[in-house]
Design an enzyme around this catalytic site. Structure first.
Site, PDB file in Angstrom:
ATOM      1  N   TYR A  15       0.841  -1.190   0.000  1.00 36.16           N
ATOM      2  CA  TYR A  15       0.000   0.000   0.000  1.00 36.16           C
ATOM      3  C   TYR A  15       0.888   1.256   0.000  1.00 36.16           C
ATOM      4  O   TYR A  15       1.650   1.505   0.924  1.00 36.16           O
ATOM      5  CB  TYR A  15      -0.951   0.018   1.209  1.00 36.16           C
ATOM      6  CG  TYR A  15      -2.010  -1.089   1.173  1.00 36.16           C
ATOM      7  CD1 TYR A  15      -2.256  -1.837   0.009  1.00 36.16           C
ATOM      8  CD2 TYR A  15      -2.774  -1.387   2.290  1.00 36.16           C
ATOM      9  CE1 TYR A  15      -3.229  -2.831  -0.025  1.00 36.16           C
ATOM     10  CE2 TYR A  15      -3.749  -2.386   2.259  1.00 36.16           C
ATOM     11  CZ  TYR A  15      -3.954  -3.104   1.099  1.00 36.16           C
ATOM     12  OH  TYR A  15      -4.915  -4.097   1.071  1.00 36.16           O
TER      13      TYR A  15
HETATM   14  N1  LIG Z   1      -6.880  -8.207   0.343  1.00 33.17           N
HETATM   15  C1  LIG Z   1      -7.024  -7.486  -0.739  1.00 33.17           C
HETATM   16  O1  LIG Z   1      -6.676  -7.915  -1.857  1.00 33.17           O
HETATM   17  C2  LIG Z   1      -7.632  -6.120  -0.623  1.00 33.17           C
HETATM   18  C3  LIG Z   1      -8.052  -5.440  -1.784  1.00 33.17           C
HETATM   19  C4  LIG Z   1      -8.649  -4.179  -1.628  1.00 33.17           C
HETATM   20  C5  LIG Z   1      -8.799  -3.616  -0.369  1.00 33.17           C
HETATM   21  N2  LIG Z   1      -8.353  -4.292   0.739  1.00 33.17           N
HETATM   22  C6  LIG Z   1      -8.478  -3.725   2.103  1.00 33.17           C
HETATM   23  O2  LIG Z   1      -9.802  -3.315   2.337  1.00 33.17           O
HETATM   24  C7  LIG Z   1      -9.850  -1.907   2.585  1.00 33.17           C
HETATM   25  C8  LIG Z   1     -11.104  -1.330   2.007  1.00 33.17           C
HETATM   26  O3  LIG Z   1     -11.212  -1.667   0.620  1.00 33.17           O
HETATM   27  P1  LIG Z   1     -11.770  -0.629  -0.426  1.00 33.17           P
HETATM   28  O4  LIG Z   1     -11.014   0.677  -0.287  1.00 33.17           O
HETATM   29  O5  LIG Z   1     -11.801  -1.284  -1.745  1.00 33.17           O
HETATM   30  O6  LIG Z   1     -13.253  -0.402   0.183  1.00 33.17           O
HETATM   31  P2  LIG Z   1     -14.560   0.218  -0.425  1.00 33.17           P
HETATM   32  O7  LIG Z   1     -15.370   0.620   0.748  1.00 33.17           O
HETATM   33  O8  LIG Z   1     -15.206  -0.703  -1.397  1.00 33.17           O
HETATM   34  O9  LIG Z   1     -14.108   1.515  -1.269  1.00 33.17           O
HETATM   35  C9  LIG Z   1     -13.569   2.636  -0.637  1.00 33.17           C
HETATM   36  C10 LIG Z   1     -13.637   3.825  -1.581  1.00 33.17           C
HETATM   37  O10 LIG Z   1     -14.996   4.217  -1.787  1.00 33.17           O
HETATM   38  C11 LIG Z   1     -15.073   5.637  -1.849  1.00 33.17           C
HETATM   39  N3  LIG Z   1     -15.837   6.084  -0.678  1.00 33.17           N
HETATM   40  C12 LIG Z   1     -15.733   5.620   0.608  1.00 33.17           C
HETATM   41  N4  LIG Z   1     -16.607   6.244   1.408  1.00 33.17           N
HETATM   42  C13 LIG Z   1     -17.270   7.127   0.642  1.00 33.17           C
HETATM   43  C14 LIG Z   1     -18.288   8.075   0.920  1.00 33.17           C
HETATM   44  N5  LIG Z   1     -18.771   8.228   2.151  1.00 33.17           N
HETATM   45  N6  LIG Z   1     -18.753   8.832  -0.104  1.00 33.17           N
HETATM   46  C15 LIG Z   1     -18.263   8.680  -1.355  1.00 33.17           C
HETATM   47  N7  LIG Z   1     -17.285   7.805  -1.681  1.00 33.17           N
HETATM   48  C16 LIG Z   1     -16.781   7.032  -0.684  1.00 33.17           C
HETATM   49  C17 LIG Z   1     -13.637   6.143  -1.831  1.00 33.17           C
HETATM   50  O11 LIG Z   1     -13.099   6.137  -3.151  1.00 33.17           O
HETATM   51  P3  LIG Z   1     -13.145   7.428  -4.131  1.00 33.17           P
HETATM   52  O12 LIG Z   1     -13.060   8.652  -3.287  1.00 33.17           O
HETATM   53  O13 LIG Z   1     -11.997   7.222  -5.026  1.00 33.17           O
HETATM   54  O14 LIG Z   1     -14.450   7.333  -4.874  1.00 33.17           O
HETATM   55  C18 LIG Z   1     -12.941   5.050  -1.041  1.00 33.17           C
HETATM   56  O15 LIG Z   1     -11.558   5.020  -1.236  1.00 33.17           O
HETATM   57  C19 LIG Z   1      -8.536  -1.353   2.010  1.00 33.17           C
HETATM   58  O16 LIG Z   1      -8.110  -0.166   2.636  1.00 33.17           O
HETATM   59  C20 LIG Z   1      -7.592  -2.508   2.306  1.00 33.17           C
HETATM   60  O17 LIG Z   1      -7.188  -2.455   3.663  1.00 33.17           O
HETATM   61  C21 LIG Z   1      -7.782  -5.538   0.621  1.00 33.17           C
END
Ligand SMILES: NC(=O)c1ccc[n+]([C@@H]2O[C@H](COP(=O)([O-])OP(=O)(O)OC[C@H]3O[C@@H](n4cnc5c(N)ncnc54)[C@H](OP(=O)(O)O)[C@@H]3O)[C@@H](O)[C@H]2O)c1
Length: 328
Positions: free
Chosen positions: A51
């Site tokens: 990350y």
């Molecule tokens: N194991 C793996 O392969 C893997 C893969 C992915 C993630 N992860 C873990 O899981 C965590 C979460 O995953 P994810 O980031 O994909 O989760 P997610 O909840 O699906 O997406 C988060 C994204 O949604 C948008 N967002 C979040 N809250 C919002 C709101 N209130 N209003 C508008 N847009 C909003 C933002 O992106 P924008 O601002 O760009 O729209 C934010 O970066 C990561 O930090 C990581 O620790 C693990």
């Protein structure tokens, strides 16, 4: 915030975890988000070596230092950390270096839950697990875990650990949200049967389910617009149709789409904690409000009906229907 046991470990973790994939760019923003999460009762922080090229671990490490013994920290390895052909995968060669590098960046002497970030087709699974066992017995990792593994790959890992008397897997980390429900068919039932925890990622589909995407709505600064990998993952038009229908459903019932989408993930009985992702404090505040929604089984079913359930794990399911030969 509620707490749950992480699988069968007896370790209590918060029912929402904070992901740090966006950490490592702005210390002030990270500190604010970390403080908000702690204030809300989050004790589980998910990280990975890749990350922001290690900077997320550096930032998280500084933030957890004053409360290291009150939080559960994760990290992961598999994806390339440099140009060298061996600086990747889950070989013993790479895992030992990866864990040492993560410990240095996090500024801690142990990683509580350590994930193989992805199944490595090139490395024998017993080599990876033996290396993890070595890292467990040297105290650098407390609990082994896997992410993005198919259920059969996870089951093989469970069997190998049992056969050799290695520290068992304590949890998995699959993708899971209303648009991506594959985990329901085999991974979550496996977690149930084996009492393994499930820390599920991407509860919002990378932002798809926050209310800002729709058939004709693609915010320019959103991840699904900007990041080619996510543009591909959520490329099919049907996802944007779902986003629109889900948003309308949430608003008709006076829920914020963001909080409701996360609460839906958390309400699966075999999910330990969804891992939240946010770009800044305002987004995170909306995500944390998911903890205030207590989703009834009826409301969960109504939301689930908005997207197709994944195909069952086997094609012969007639016995599940009443009044057929073999039903019980
Ligand atoms: N194991 C793996 O392969 C893997 C893969 C992915 C993630 N992860 C873990 O899981 C965590 C979460 O995953 P994810 O980031 O994909 O989760 P997610 O909840 O699906 O997406 C988060 C994204 O949604 C948008 N967002 C979040 N809250 C919002 C709101 N209130 N209003 C508008 N847009 C909003 C933002 O992106 P924008 O601002 O760009 O729209 C934010 O970066 C990561 O930090 C990581 O620790 C693990």
């Amino acid at each position: 915030m509620q707490q749950r046991f992480l699988g069968r470990t007896g370790v209590r973790v918060s029912s929402l975890a904070l992901g740090t994939m966006t950490f490592g760019k702005d210390d002030g923003v990270d500190a604010q988000m970390f403080g908000m999460a702690r204030e809300a009762g989050v004790n589980l922080f998910d990280c990975a070596d890749v990350y922001n090229e290690g900077n997320a671990e550096v930032s998280l490490g500084k933030l957890v230092a004053p409360c290291r013994d009150q939080v559960v920290l994760t990290s992961k390895a598999y994806f390339p950390t440099g140009p060298d052909g061996n600086a990747r995968g889950t070989s013993r060669y790479h895992l030992v270096r990866a864990v040492e590098a993560s410990l240095r960046r996090l500024g801690t002497d142990r990683i509580d839950v350590y994930f193989l970030h992805r199944f490595d087709e090139a490395t024998a699974l017993d080599e990876s697990l033996r290396a993890i066992e070595h890292l467990v017995s040297s105290g650098k990792i407390l609990y082994p875990a896997v992410s993005n593994f198919a259920a059969w790959q996870t089951a093989r890992a469970i069997g190998l650990a049992e056969r050799h008397g290695w520290q068992p897997l304590v949890c998995v980390q699959p993708m899971y949200n209303l648009a991506k429900r594959q985990a329901e068919s085999e991974i979550l039932p496996l977690c149930h049967a084996e009492r393994i925890g499930a820390l599920t990622y991407s509860p919002l589909g990378g932002g798809l389910l926050t209310g800002k995407y729709g058939v004709h709505a693609r915010p320019e600064d959103g991840r699904l617009t900007q990041w080619p990998m996510y543009r591909t993952r959520y490329g099919a038009e049907g996802y944007y149709d779902l986003a629109e229908r889900f948003t309308a459903f949430a608003r008709e019932r006076s829920f914020e789409p963001t909080a409701l989408a996360i609460a839906w993930v958390a309400s699966h009985p075999d999910v330990t904690a969804p891992i939240l992702g946010a770009r800044g404090p305002d987004q995170l505040a909306a995500c944390l409000r998911a903890a205030q929604i207590d989703l009834s089984a009826e409301l969960r079913a109504e939301i689930s009906a908005l997207s197709p359930a994944p195909a069952p794990a086997t094609d012969r399911n007639e016995e599940g229907v009443t009044n057929t030969l073999g039903s019980r």
